[in-house]
Scaffold this active site. Structure first.
Site, PDB file in Angstrom:
ATOM      1  N   TYR A  68     -14.995  11.698 -19.129  1.00  0.00           N
ATOM      2  CA  TYR A  68     -15.445  10.357 -18.755  1.00  0.00           C
ATOM      3  C   TYR A  68     -16.546  10.448 -17.677  1.00  0.00           C
ATOM      4  CZ  TYR A  68     -15.243   5.645 -16.858  1.00  0.00           C
ATOM      5  OH  TYR A  68     -15.578   4.402 -16.420  1.00  0.00           O
ATOM      6  N   LYS A  91      -7.754   0.281 -20.036  1.00  0.00           N
ATOM      7  CA  LYS A  91      -8.003   0.402 -21.473  1.00  0.00           C
ATOM      8  C   LYS A  91      -6.742   0.009 -22.263  1.00  0.00           C
ATOM      9  CE  LYS A  91     -11.709   1.871 -19.569  1.00  0.00           C
ATOM     10  NZ  LYS A  91     -12.004   3.260 -19.316  1.00  0.00           N
ATOM     11  N   ARG A 103       0.806  -1.221   0.000  1.00  0.00           N
ATOM     12  CA  ARG A 103       0.000   0.000   0.000  1.00  0.00           C
ATOM     13  C   ARG A 103       0.843   1.277   0.000  1.00  0.00           C
ATOM     14  NH1 ARG A 103      -1.611   2.788   3.969  1.00  0.00           N
ATOM     15  NH2 ARG A 103      -1.528   1.070   5.460  1.00  0.00           N
ATOM     16  N   ASP A 150      -6.332  13.566 -18.781  1.00  0.00           N
ATOM     17  CA  ASP A 150      -6.622  12.132 -18.866  1.00  0.00           C
ATOM     18  C   ASP A 150      -6.208  11.685 -20.266  1.00  0.00           C
ATOM     19  OD1 ASP A 150      -7.833   9.649 -19.281  1.00  0.00           O
ATOM     20  OD2 ASP A 150      -9.512  10.097 -17.946  1.00  0.00           O
TER      21      ASP A 150
HETATM   22  C1  LIG Z   1     -12.422   3.988 -18.212  1.00  0.00           C
HETATM   23  C2  LIG Z   1     -11.967   5.372 -18.081  1.00  0.00           C
HETATM   24  C3  LIG Z   1     -11.700   5.942 -16.833  1.00  0.00           C
HETATM   25  C4  LIG Z   1     -11.912   5.184 -15.536  1.00  0.00           C
HETATM   26  O1  LIG Z   1     -11.062   4.095 -15.422  1.00  0.00           O
HETATM   27  P1  LIG Z   1     -11.417   2.775 -14.550  1.00  0.00           P
HETATM   28  O2  LIG Z   1     -10.204   1.940 -14.784  1.00  0.00           O
HETATM   29  O3  LIG Z   1     -12.677   2.214 -15.080  1.00  0.00           O
HETATM   30  O4  LIG Z   1     -11.551   3.215 -13.141  1.00  0.00           O
HETATM   31  C5  LIG Z   1     -11.223   7.230 -16.789  1.00  0.00           C
HETATM   32  N1  LIG Z   1     -11.049   7.947 -17.905  1.00  0.00           N
HETATM   33  C6  LIG Z   1     -11.323   7.458 -19.125  1.00  0.00           C
HETATM   34  C7  LIG Z   1     -11.122   8.312 -20.329  1.00  0.00           C
HETATM   35  C8  LIG Z   1     -11.799   6.159 -19.265  1.00  0.00           C
HETATM   36  O5  LIG Z   1     -12.091   5.683 -20.469  1.00  0.00           O
END
Ligand SMILES: *Cc1c(COP(=O)(O)O)cnc(C)c1O
Length: 380
Positions: free
Chosen positions: A99, A196, A45, A171
């Site tokens: 998102y 992703k 952690r 992001d």
């Molecule tokens: C899926 C996604 C998130 C969130 O990610 P998780 O792994 O589901 O918590 C944040 N930003 C974007 C652009 C995403 O596609």
């Protein structure tokens, strides 16, 4: 000399197997390590187990960052990063189209911390200027955006924010570090849902934050309190997956271009949203700031055609949530990722009910085209 992308993907941040000299990183599952003082002892952690520590280096190198941390999910990364730079009384400006999970976090949680916010069109400098308050601490960007692949001018907004002393976060999930490096364009902090493209096989939930050493120290100090670290078994799997990141994303990007052109020329499709298309109004901007246009696109089926019937007719392309895997997937933003918005909010963002988001995989595009053609023509 700077290493090439494939070399970084394969070799950077591997854990050396000094005992058996195996070719791949050993997995350290221990949650108990020798006590060497509270600051330096290893504990999962504290984000410093061997597998976490080394994989963070691979991600930092790919993002041209000094330092990075890996999290248990994209949302753990995003929320921890935000709360490590924001305090009660602060104000955040966010891009309109982000998102859904991030949007919900802001709307549902920020008031509990005394943090105020505005969602605006951040490409509009006049609007940006008039939205900034003395207490504005953070500008939050996501480009290309979900689901319409809108491009935010990262150089423009980061320059604006720097002059005002406002931190910027981007992001970078949709582009991945293969297609875009926000830090090189002046952004302060990069975020990822590694669920992703970084994971890339639709079987890992993870997140990452990358920035300067100084900012990452702040993120770490909150991260160990919030406890959103990633289990080492998954860290190991993510490292394995990332060895092919460049190969996968390059193929997905090439395929997306091919599919975008195919869809643009199809009489079954009204409109295609892909920054790689010359017809896209932001094509030049995307070309200037991205290294490739990415594997995500969206398109509008002809009016009167039923998206559900279309999805049901597909044989290979899967109608599933999420994105970025080696397999092609489609979904209806209206029914899934953006279902929590009101119809008016969707309308304001330009998300129509016939809009389909397409995460293009690594399959041969001739087979993807055939699958789409068949589904288009059986959709009567
Ligand atoms: C899926 C996604 C998130 C969130 O990610 P998780 O792994 O589901 O918590 C944040 N930003 C974007 C652009 C995403 O596609």
């Amino acid at each position: 000399m700077q290493k090439g992308l494939n070399t970084i993907c394969v070799h950077s941040g591997d854990v050396k197997d000094t005992i058996y000299k195996g070719a791949v990183s050993p997995l350290y599952m221990s949650t108990a390590y020798a006590y060497e003082g509270l600051e330096t002892s290893i504990y999962p952690r504290y984000f410093n187990s061997p597998n976490q520590y080394f994989l963070a280096k691979k991600i930092a190198e790919l993002e041209h960052a000094e330092s990075a941390l890996i999290f248990g999910s994209g949302m753990a990364a995003i929320t921890t990063a935000m709360l490590s730079v924001l305090e009660s009384g602060d104000h955040v400006i966010l891009q309109n189209q982000i998102y859904g999970g991030t949007r919900n976090f802001i709307i549902e949680e920020c008031h509990r911390y005394g943090i105020s916010f505005d969602f605006i069109d951040v490409n509009n400098l006049t609007l940006l200027e008039s939205t900034v308050k003395p207490e504005t601490k953070l500008l939050y960007i996501e480009t290309p955006s979900n689901p319409l692949l809108e491009i935010t001018d990262l150089k423009l907004v980061s320059k604006f924010a720097k002059e005002k002393g406002i931190l910027t976060m981007a992001d970078n999930t949709f582009a991945s570090p293969i297609n875009q490096r926000p830090l090189d364009l002046g952004i302060d902090i990069v975020l990822h849902s590694a669920t992703k493209y970084l994971g890339g096989h639709s079987d890992i939930t993870a997140g990452a934050v990358a920035s300067t050493e100084a900012i990452m120290n702040k993120v770490f100090s909150k991260a160990k309190n919030f406890g959103g670290s990633l289990a080492d078994q998954t860290v190991w799997l993510l490292e394995r997956s990332m060895k092919t990141l460049n190969l996968r994303v390059k193929q997905q990007t090439q395929n997306a271009m091919d599919m975008a052109e195919f869809l643009e020329n199809s009489s079954f499709v009204d409109k295609v949203y892909y920054p790689g298309l010359e017809s896209n109004p932001q094509h030049q901007l995307a070309k200037d700031q991205m290294l490739g246009f990415g594997g995500m696109l969206s398109f509008e089926l002809n009016e009167k055609r039923d998206t559900v019937k279309f999805f049901d007719s597909l044989k290979m392309i899967k109608n599933v949530l999420s994105l970025g895997g080696v397999e092609s997937t489609v979904l209806s933003p209206e029914k899934t990722s953006h279902s929590l918005l009101t119809a008016e909010e969707r309308h304001a963002q330009g998300i129509k009910s016939n809009l389909i988001r397409f995460s293009v995989g690594i399959e041969d595009t001739q087979d993807l085209k055939q699958d789409l053609l068949m589904a288009f023509s059986s959709d009567h």
